[in-house]
Write an enzyme that holds these catalytic residues in place. Structure first.
Site, PDB file in Angstrom:
ATOM      1  N   ARG A 196       0.851  -1.179   0.000  1.00 49.68           N
ATOM      2  CA  ARG A 196       0.000   0.000   0.000  1.00 49.68           C
ATOM      3  C   ARG A 196       0.892   1.236   0.000  1.00 49.68           C
ATOM      4  O   ARG A 196       2.099   1.153   0.182  1.00 49.68           O
ATOM      5  CB  ARG A 196      -0.932   0.002   1.218  1.00 49.68           C
ATOM      6  CG  ARG A 196      -0.235  -0.274   2.517  1.00 49.68           C
ATOM      7  CD  ARG A 196      -0.806   0.481   3.661  1.00 49.68           C
ATOM      8  NE  ARG A 196      -0.722   1.912   3.492  1.00 49.68           N
ATOM      9  CZ  ARG A 196       0.384   2.628   3.683  1.00 49.68           C
ATOM     10  NH1 ARG A 196       1.526   2.041   4.016  1.00 49.68           N
ATOM     11  NH2 ARG A 196       0.358   3.931   3.525  1.00 49.68           N
ATOM     12  N   GLY A 197       0.234   2.394  -0.198  1.00 49.29           N
ATOM     13  CA  GLY A 197       0.967   3.625  -0.440  1.00 49.29           C
ATOM     14  C   GLY A 197       1.047   3.806  -1.945  1.00 49.29           C
ATOM     15  O   GLY A 197       1.481   2.899  -2.671  1.00 49.29           O
ATOM     16  N   ALA A 198       0.605   4.965  -2.433  1.00 45.69           N
ATOM     17  CA  ALA A 198       0.485   5.159  -3.882  1.00 45.69           C
ATOM     18  C   ALA A 198       1.760   4.819  -4.644  1.00 45.69           C
ATOM     19  O   ALA A 198       1.723   4.062  -5.622  1.00 45.69           O
ATOM     20  CB  ALA A 198       0.035   6.598  -4.174  1.00 45.69           C
TER      21      ALA A 198
ATOM     22  N   ARG B   7      -7.621  -1.179  -7.179  1.00 44.51           N
ATOM     23  CA  ARG B   7      -7.797   0.013  -6.328  1.00 44.51           C
ATOM     24  C   ARG B   7      -8.052   1.209  -7.233  1.00 44.51           C
ATOM     25  O   ARG B   7      -7.158   1.618  -7.980  1.00 44.51           O
ATOM     26  CB  ARG B   7      -6.561   0.287  -5.463  1.00 44.51           C
ATOM     27  CG  ARG B   7      -6.059  -0.843  -4.634  1.00 44.51           C
ATOM     28  CD  ARG B   7      -6.411  -0.876  -3.166  1.00 44.51           C
ATOM     29  NE  ARG B   7      -6.829   0.275  -2.469  1.00 44.51           N
ATOM     30  CZ  ARG B   7      -6.129   0.872  -1.504  1.00 44.51           C
ATOM     31  NH1 ARG B   7      -4.917   0.491  -1.198  1.00 44.51           N
ATOM     32  NH2 ARG B   7      -6.656   1.864  -0.835  1.00 44.51           N
TER      33      ARG B   7
ATOM     34  N   GLN C 249      -3.075   2.553   9.874  1.00 42.10           N
ATOM     35  CA  GLN C 249      -1.768   2.685   9.239  1.00 42.10           C
ATOM     36  C   GLN C 249      -0.831   3.586  10.044  1.00 42.10           C
ATOM     37  O   GLN C 249       0.378   3.383  10.047  1.00 42.10           O
ATOM     38  CB  GLN C 249      -1.919   3.233   7.819  1.00 42.10           C
ATOM     39  CG  GLN C 249      -2.641   2.318   6.855  1.00 42.10           C
ATOM     40  CD  GLN C 249      -4.126   2.643   6.756  1.00 42.10           C
ATOM     41  OE1 GLN C 249      -4.736   3.108   7.722  1.00 42.10           O
ATOM     42  NE2 GLN C 249      -4.714   2.419   5.596  1.00 42.10           N
TER      43      GLN C 249
ATOM     44  N   ASP D  16      -2.863  10.315  -2.697  1.00 39.29           N
ATOM     45  CA  ASP D  16      -3.072   9.223  -3.645  1.00 39.29           C
ATOM     46  C   ASP D  16      -3.481   9.729  -5.019  1.00 39.29           C
ATOM     47  O   ASP D  16      -3.302   9.039  -6.014  1.00 39.29           O
ATOM     48  CB  ASP D  16      -4.127   8.265  -3.109  1.00 39.29           C
ATOM     49  CG  ASP D  16      -3.593   7.451  -1.945  1.00 39.29           C
ATOM     50  OD1 ASP D  16      -3.158   6.310  -2.180  1.00 39.29           O
ATOM     51  OD2 ASP D  16      -3.582   7.952  -0.817  1.00 39.29           O
TER      52      ASP D  16
ATOM     53  N   LYS E 202      -5.882   9.326   2.496  1.00 40.56           N
ATOM     54  CA  LYS E 202      -6.561   8.416   3.413  1.00 40.56           C
ATOM     55  C   LYS E 202      -7.680   9.133   4.175  1.00 40.56           C
ATOM     56  O   LYS E 202      -7.543  10.290   4.566  1.00 40.56           O
ATOM     57  CB  LYS E 202      -5.541   7.832   4.393  1.00 40.56           C
ATOM     58  CG  LYS E 202      -6.073   6.724   5.266  1.00 40.56           C
ATOM     59  CD  LYS E 202      -6.710   5.596   4.464  1.00 40.56           C
ATOM     60  CE  LYS E 202      -5.755   5.001   3.450  1.00 40.56           C
ATOM     61  NZ  LYS E 202      -6.402   4.004   2.592  1.00 40.56           N
TER      62      LYS E 202
END
Length: 369
Positions: free
Chosen positions: A65-67, A108, A215, A256, A267
């Site tokens: 995860r994380g763009a 996503r 997170q 993102d 987020k």
């Protein structure tokens, strides 16, 4: 790598955190290897991804995860899948490649780096239709590695620019996780803090836990604490109080997707942080690579917000459910922060100030030149 050894402290551990290999291509090029972020901070487990289903699940379930990290994983992933297409016929190869691409892209919808990386890899295929498939595969491998190498350089530049916005001893509030685990090295929103630590600076960081997937608690506080940075974990609904107490001089958040007007998807809960920061006169900075800027997206109204399963709220981190089965849940993964609440957007090309329609467009003019 040893990022979970409790006995380690100080600057020697800082480098292990900032240079963690959270996403990489296997030596034989047949697999993508990731740290399963859903198991942190208690266990450090690596996953080997080989099939389209493996890659889709890893992205959808936030194991990666994380763009930026999603984009890197997608670049390596589509290369790994392309190797499995058993044909030397270009048209057949392109058809199968696009099937894989569309499947991964559906995992996503909000993070633009996913489609950005996949489109970039597809461009390698379509712009070399005159070459044998074997040569195209070599070019795909080169491009996938380049995506990660570029991210490393971008994160370092973002960290430099971001560090210029804060001072030794400042209090900084973060939301979600935009550190090395979410990128390649240093991170975006956390990058300036790590870089400052390397240079002998000290900050007091307040990390929102970031419900419902935590997170901030599981990843951000872990990265900062293991690096020797003073971090205090708070519940999301405590941000207003720490701001009111005068403990926060700046808010650093990742992104993102950034629309052409500066509206930013990040987020869930980021918009609330921005509103509070505006009320208390605290600057809010959005830090991210230019690959997260989508000039084809006019405003936040055009950003698709991913909705996730209700069990992430009711059961995921509890021994017993925290709500009755019949209780409905609304679980958007992101919200959109209006550009009027953002002090500046920090990219690898520099710091963008309002009006963002001009400064964000200038980022791409710089890149083209």
């Amino acid at each position: 790598m040893g990022i979970l050894k409790k006995e380690e402290n100080g600057l020697e551990n800082l480098e292990k955190i900032t240079h963690v290999e959270n996403v990489k291509l296997s030596e034989d090029g047949k697999n993508v290897i990731i740290i399963d972020q859903t198991k942190l901070p208690n266990r450090e487990e690596y996953l080997t991804l080989h099939t389209a289903g493996d890659l889709y699940e890893a992205i959808f379930e936030l194991k990666v995860r994380g763009a930026p990290a999603i984009g890197i994983c997608a670049g390596y992933g589509i290369y790994v899948l392309a190797r499995q297409i058993e044909t030397e016929d270009y048209d057949r190869f392109l058809e199968e490649f696009r099937k894989y691409k569309e499947y991964l892209d559906s995992s996503r919808p909000t993070a633009v780096n996913l489609s950005w990386a996949l489109n970039r890899m597809e461009n390698v295929v379509t712009s070399h239709s005159d070459l044998p498939v074997s040569k195209i595969l070599k070019l795909l491998e080169q491009e996938s590695r380049m995506i990660q190498e570029e991210d490393i350089r971008m994160c370092r530049a973002i960290s430099e620019f971001g560090l210029s916005l804060i001072h030794d001893g400042d209090g900084v509030l973060t939301h979600c996780n935009a550190g090395p685990l979410a990128t390649s090295q240093y991170g975006t929103a956390l990058g300036p803090l790590f870089l400052g630590k390397e240079r002998g600076m000290n900050f007091k960081v307040f990390a929102d836990e970031t419900r419902p997937l935590l997170q901030g608690a599981r990843l951000t506080s872990h990265e900062l604490a293991k690096s020797g940075i003073d971090v205090t974990l708070i519940c999301d609904n405590m941000a207003s109080l720490v701001m009111k107490n005068g403990w926060i001089q700046a808010c650093f958040v990742g992104c993102d997707r950034v629309a052409a007007n500066g509206d930013t998807a990040n987020k869930i809960g980021t918009s609330g942080v921005a509103i509070l920061a505006k009320h208390y006169g605290i600057p809010l900075y959005v830090l991210g690579p230019s690959s997260t800027i989508d000039l084809n997206c006019a405003s936040g109204e055009d950003i698709t917000i991913e909705l996730r399963d209700a069990d992430e709220i009711k059961t995921k981190f509890y021994e017993e459910p925290m709500a009755l089965p019949e209780v409905k849940c609304y679980n958007p993964a992101f919200d959109v922060t209006d550009h009027t609440l953002i002090t500046a957007i920090v990219t690898e090309e520099g710091i963008c100030y309002p009006p963002f329609t001009d400064s964000l467009a200038e980022v791409f003019r710089k890149k083209r030149s």
